[in-house]
Design a protein around this motif. Sequence first.
Motif, PDB file in Angstrom:
ATOM      1  N   VAL A 268     -52.319   7.803  10.522  1.00  0.00           N
ATOM      2  CA  VAL A 268     -52.424   6.536   9.806  1.00  0.00           C
ATOM      3  C   VAL A 268     -51.041   5.922   9.757  1.00  0.00           C
ATOM      4  O   VAL A 268     -50.065   6.590   9.403  1.00  0.00           O
TER       5      VAL A 268
ATOM      6  N   LEU B 257     -49.446  10.748   8.116  1.00  0.00           N
ATOM      7  CA  LEU B 257     -49.132   9.397   7.664  1.00  0.00           C
ATOM      8  C   LEU B 257     -47.734   9.025   8.137  1.00  0.00           C
ATOM      9  O   LEU B 257     -46.749   9.712   7.823  1.00  0.00           O
TER      10      LEU B 257
ATOM     11  N   LEU C 112     -56.746  10.436   1.594  1.00  0.00           N
ATOM     12  CA  LEU C 112     -56.400  10.956   2.911  1.00  0.00           C
ATOM     13  C   LEU C 112     -56.461  12.473   2.939  1.00  0.00           C
ATOM     14  O   LEU C 112     -55.923  13.150   2.056  1.00  0.00           O
ATOM     15  N   ASP C 113     -57.103  12.997   3.961  1.00  0.00           N
ATOM     16  CA  ASP C 113     -57.094  14.430   4.204  1.00  0.00           C
ATOM     17  C   ASP C 113     -55.637  14.880   4.372  1.00  0.00           C
ATOM     18  O   ASP C 113     -54.858  14.210   5.048  1.00  0.00           O
TER      19      ASP C 113
ATOM     20  N   LEU D  45     -54.355   6.173  -0.093  1.00  0.00           N
ATOM     21  CA  LEU D  45     -53.553   7.391   0.038  1.00  0.00           C
ATOM     22  C   LEU D  45     -54.179   8.617  -0.615  1.00  0.00           C
ATOM     23  O   LEU D  45     -54.201   9.697  -0.002  1.00  0.00           O
TER      24      LEU D  45
ATOM     25  N   VAL E 299     -54.164  14.659   7.802  1.00  0.00           N
ATOM     26  CA  VAL E 299     -53.891  13.366   8.426  1.00  0.00           C
ATOM     27  C   VAL E 299     -52.390  13.105   8.389  1.00  0.00           C
ATOM     28  O   VAL E 299     -51.746  13.272   7.353  1.00  0.00           O
TER      29      VAL E 299
ATOM     30  N   ARG F 264     -62.281   6.885   6.342  1.00  0.00           N
ATOM     31  CA  ARG F 264     -61.991   8.299   6.145  1.00  0.00           C
ATOM     32  C   ARG F 264     -61.416   8.884   7.438  1.00  0.00           C
ATOM     33  O   ARG F 264     -62.129   9.488   8.235  1.00  0.00           O
ATOM     34  N   PRO F 265     -60.123   8.708   7.680  1.00  0.00           N
ATOM     35  CA  PRO F 265     -59.521   9.304   8.880  1.00  0.00           C
ATOM     36  C   PRO F 265     -59.732  10.819   8.886  1.00  0.00           C
ATOM     37  O   PRO F 265     -59.690  11.473   7.842  1.00  0.00           O
TER      38      PRO F 265
END
Length: 304
Positions: free
Chosen positions: A132, A161, A155-156, A152, A159, A125-126
Motif C-alpha cells: 500500500v 506500507l 491493514l494486515d 491503517l 501488508v 482489504r489488501p
Amino acid sequence: MIPVLWHLGNVVVDLVLDVPALPERGGDVLATRTEHTPGGGFNVMAAAARQGLAVTYAGAHGTGPFGDRARAALHTEGIGILLAPRTSGDTGFVVCLVDADGERTFVTSPGAEASLTPADLAELRPGAGDLVYITGYGLLHDSNRAALLGLLPRLDPAVTLVTDPGPLAGDIPTEALETLLTRSDWWSCNAREAALLTGLDDPAEAARALQSRLGRGAVLVRTGPDGCLLHHGGRLVAVPGFAVDAVDLNGAGDAHTGVFMAALARGADPVAAAHRANAGAALAVTASGPATAPDAAQLDAFLN
C-alpha cells in the motif's frame, strides 16, 4: 498469491513547461516546450507496472478532460482503477516549470483527487504480501486524510506500507505524520524532505533521525545522482547512483519509488531493490517528461 500495489495517492495532470529560468516575481518568461501529461501518483504506478507489478489506483478521480486523460493513461499502463469517477468535478492539475538545469518547480490546483472519503475505502482489504502506497499530498486534504488514517488499523500486518511524504512534507499535520511513522514499513523521501521533517541538512543524520521515529519500518532517503541511503536492520547503507546526462529531473523520485516497490514485491533484499531503483531513476532523467521510468527489459539491459 501475486502481490498487488494499492496506490492511495493522487493522480493529476501535469502541465509541463520548459523554461530557460524561473521568472522573477511579477515577471514573465517564454516556455521553450509545453506538454500536458498525467502525473502525480501516475508516475509511481507507471514505474511499478512497467516492472511487472500488478497495480491498482484506489484514489479519487474526476469527470472532465483531465479525468479522462488520467484514466486513459492508467488503462494504457495496465493499471486497475478501484473507484468510479466523481461526477462533481474534474481531476486537478499541476503546473510544472522545468528550468535549464533540469530542476522542477510545482504549483498544484487540487481537484476531484482531493475528495477521497472513508466510505471509498470501507471495503478495501489488501492481502498479505500486498503493498500500500500513501503520499503526503493526500494527507493535506481533510477528507483524504480521514480516509487514509481510517484504513491503517485495518491493514494486515503482512501488508507492506510505503509512505512518501512528498515536497510538502513540512505541512503534514503532526498527528497524521506520527500515525504513519508508527505503521510504515518504508519511509521513502528525498534529502530535502528528510531535512524538512528533521531539521537536519545532512541526509545521513536525517535518515537516522527518521529511523528513530519509526515504529516498525525502515528509511530510504534519495540523494539525487549520488543514489540513496537506507537505514535498515540497524545500519545505514549508502547505495551509489549512476552517472548519466540528465535532461529532466521531473519524476525521478517517482520512478525510484515505483521500481523500488516492484523489486521488493519480487522478493529482492532492500539494498538490491535500492540499487535497481537508482538505475531506474537514472534512466528516467535521460528523457523529457514526468513518466519516463524504464520497463523491466530496458532496466535489465542498463544494469547488465
